[in-house]
Motif scaffolding. Sequence first.
Motif, PDB file in Angstrom:
ATOM      1  N   UNK A  60       0.872  -1.173   0.000  1.00 12.39           N
ATOM      2  CA  UNK A  60       0.000   0.000   0.000  1.00 12.39           C
ATOM      3  C   UNK A  60       0.909   1.222   0.000  1.00 12.39           C
ATOM      4  N   UNK A  61       0.322   2.397  -0.006  1.00  9.59           N
ATOM      5  CA  UNK A  61       1.138   3.608  -0.005  1.00  9.59           C
ATOM      6  C   UNK A  61       2.001   3.688   1.251  1.00  9.59           C
ATOM      7  N   UNK A  62       1.472   3.216   2.359  1.00  9.51           N
ATOM      8  CA  UNK A  62       2.236   3.276   3.613  1.00  9.51           C
ATOM      9  C   UNK A  62       3.560   2.543   3.504  1.00  9.51           C
ATOM     10  N   UNK A  63       3.563   1.389   2.817  1.00  8.45           N
ATOM     11  CA  UNK A  63       4.802   0.623   2.688  1.00  8.45           C
ATOM     12  C   UNK A  63       5.824   1.327   1.788  1.00  8.45           C
ATOM     13  N   UNK A  64       5.363   2.061   0.791  1.00 12.72           N
ATOM     14  CA  UNK A  64       6.266   2.708  -0.160  1.00 12.72           C
ATOM     15  C   UNK A  64       6.553   4.161   0.190  1.00 12.72           C
ATOM     16  N   UNK A  65       5.834   4.710   1.152  1.00 15.78           N
ATOM     17  CA  UNK A  65       5.928   6.137   1.460  1.00 15.78           C
ATOM     18  C   UNK A  65       7.355   6.586   1.784  1.00 15.78           C
ATOM     19  N   UNK A  66       8.071   5.824   2.590  1.00 19.05           N
ATOM     20  CA  UNK A  66       9.430   6.219   2.967  1.00 19.05           C
ATOM     21  C   UNK A  66      10.337   6.341   1.759  1.00 19.05           C
ATOM     22  N   UNK A  67      10.255   5.348   0.851  1.00 19.95           N
ATOM     23  CA  UNK A  67      11.074   5.393  -0.356  1.00 19.95           C
ATOM     24  C   UNK A  67      10.665   6.559  -1.256  1.00 19.95           C
ATOM     25  N   UNK A  68       9.353   6.787  -1.372  1.00 20.67           N
ATOM     26  CA  UNK A  68       8.870   7.882  -2.216  1.00 20.67           C
ATOM     27  C   UNK A  68       9.357   9.227  -1.672  1.00 20.67           C
ATOM     28  N   UNK A  69       9.363   9.369  -0.351  1.00 19.43           N
ATOM     29  CA  UNK A  69       9.814  10.634   0.232  1.00 19.43           C
ATOM     30  C   UNK A  69      11.305  10.855  -0.034  1.00 19.43           C
ATOM     31  N   UNK A  70      12.090   9.805   0.000  1.00 19.31           N
ATOM     32  CA  UNK A  70      13.515   9.926  -0.340  1.00 19.31           C
ATOM     33  C   UNK A  70      13.671  10.358  -1.795  1.00 19.31           C
ATOM     34  N   UNK A  71      12.839   9.799  -2.666  1.00 16.32           N
ATOM     35  CA  UNK A  71      12.866  10.185  -4.074  1.00 16.32           C
ATOM     36  C   UNK A  71      12.483  11.646  -4.240  1.00 16.32           C
ATOM     37  N   UNK A  72      11.491  12.084  -3.470  1.00 20.45           N
ATOM     38  CA  UNK A  72      11.057  13.487  -3.546  1.00 20.45           C
ATOM     39  C   UNK A  72      12.166  14.434  -3.091  1.00 20.45           C
ATOM     40  N   UNK A  73      13.040  13.946  -2.236  1.00 23.46           N
ATOM     41  CA  UNK A  73      14.166  14.761  -1.780  1.00 23.46           C
ATOM     42  C   UNK A  73      15.363  14.686  -2.721  1.00 23.46           C
ATOM     43  N   UNK A  74      15.204  13.980  -3.846  1.00 25.53           N
ATOM     44  CA  UNK A  74      16.248  13.997  -4.864  1.00 25.53           C
ATOM     45  C   UNK A  74      17.089  12.745  -4.992  1.00 25.53           C
ATOM     46  N   UNK A  75      16.849  11.722  -4.162  1.00 28.68           N
ATOM     47  CA  UNK A  75      17.645  10.490  -4.272  1.00 28.68           C
ATOM     48  C   UNK A  75      17.282   9.722  -5.542  1.00 28.68           C
ATOM     49  N   UNK A  76      18.277   9.066  -6.125  1.00 31.57           N
ATOM     50  CA  UNK A  76      18.095   8.355  -7.389  1.00 31.57           C
ATOM     51  C   UNK A  76      18.085   6.843  -7.194  1.00 31.57           C
ATOM     52  N   UNK A  77      17.556   6.138  -8.187  1.00 30.79           N
ATOM     53  CA  UNK A  77      17.610   4.672  -8.263  1.00 30.79           C
ATOM     54  C   UNK A  77      17.012   3.996  -7.017  1.00 30.79           C
ATOM     55  N   UNK A  78      15.915   4.515  -6.541  1.00 37.81           N
ATOM     56  CA  UNK A  78      15.263   3.927  -5.362  1.00 37.81           C
ATOM     57  C   UNK A  78      14.203   2.904  -5.794  1.00 37.81           C
ATOM     58  N   UNK A  79      13.065   3.378  -6.303  1.00 37.05           N
ATOM     59  CA  UNK A  79      12.012   2.479  -6.789  1.00 37.05           C
ATOM     60  C   UNK A  79      12.065   2.311  -8.303  1.00 37.05           C
ATOM     61  N   UNK A  80      12.703   3.274  -8.967  1.00 36.69           N
ATOM     62  CA  UNK A  80      12.811   3.240 -10.431  1.00 36.69           C
ATOM     63  C   UNK A  80      14.139   3.883 -10.813  1.00 36.69           C
TER      64      UNK A  80
END
Length: 496
Positions: A60-80
Amino acid sequence: MVFAPRMKALEKHNAQGAMLQQQVLQRLVRTARNTEFGRKHNFDAIANYDDFVKHVPVNTYEELKGDIDRMRHGESDILWPGTVKWYAKSSGTTNDKSKFIPVSPRGLKHLHYAGGTDAVAMYLQNNPKSRLFDGRSLILGGSHSPNYNLKNSLVGDLSSILIENINPLVNLIRVPKKSTALLSDFEIKRERIAQETCTKNVTNLSGVPSWMLSVLTRVMEITGKSHLEEVWPNLEVFFHGGVAFTPYREQYRQLITSPDMHYMETYNASEGFFGLQNDPSDSSMLLMLDYDCFYEFIPMDELGTENPTIVPIWGVETGRNYAMVITTSCGLWRYMIGDTVTFTSINPYKFFISGRTKYFINAFGEELIQDNAEKGLDFACRQTGAEVLEYSAAPVFMDGNAKCRHQWLIEFSKEPADINEFADILDRKLQEINSDYEAKRYKDITLQPLEIVKARTGLFNDWLKSKGKLGGQHKIPRLSNHRNNIDQMLAFNSPS
């Protein structure tokens, strides 16, 4: 015809759906194998669907939220692979006001824009005499804002991200102008859109039925015309999606009386573009199987159980209500999108959206879903001549007389002559199409007859506005298994 090769490729949907989906899964896993998520879940060991199920959990979104937030802060190659700069802001979860759905460059092209292109291709195939490109497209959009102040990174309604990244040539044939389309205040935007478009040659509309109706009503007020074809004589099609069209169908028929007007339903969400109505005589949609989306389905009667059945497209059955799970090139892996669908055919795989996993009423074992509600209201309107603009329903768990019932808050654009007759017709129709509801209504033992509360004009818009959700992709919660939403709405239900 420029779309001929694509129409030829779409023929594979008729008998090779399983193959198309297996190819999509292999492509997605192979592309993301070196991401942090891919390494963590052993993508190198995934050769087929069974391997995929073994290595990747449902999220669900809760499980992916932490990774998505890292991506929003500019980190690369996390979920895609790479850096994702765009995030579609969607309605929230239990724990958050909003969800932020990644929109990768590849997803933008092979998931979102692909659907828009195919919508036009299918429409032109069904209407070879179309003059679609002789005029302008009126496309409604939302707004966006900077994402954590990162350069060139945006967060906002999906429609605003699509407008921001669209081919500049498309802006030559669309209205309103970009600055108007991206305004955040819907009331100001509505006025400007109406003013800018009423003198243009508009041939087609794209948007959410409820918000488009609001804009078109303002166009009629400005021009003083009786029917929309008097303003835009060459208008021929409305590509609609986002909410069910049923409650608005009759109002559009009255607004646009031309027998040559066409309507085409699309299933485009913040998470992707999934379905298209490819046959004007069939209201169900074709599931798009060769985009960057792999689909799985959970029977709704097993949702929430410890080990629910989860099937890929080749395991679905017609007539069953499923919660949809998606894997996409935007980094959503076995992600529960929150929509429910029912298949009407296999080969090709055609379906209709039956509701939301969270939009249902099952307070007393009645299993009432949004599709039931839409069909019941449509029947009651046809029987009484009424027209429903907006509605929401929720259970009354027990009143002062220890009685339970469903309470419906309805804003009518045309009220029935007898509200009690309307309620009775709706109640009986729901019993006819839902055996669980019928059983609970038996002799009024568990459930009493439903109650209808008439909503004042503008109630639902005022409620959305109070939450900062007027316009864009925001939707009225049609059915709720609790009273949080309807109690808030009822508090607004007095003349302003």
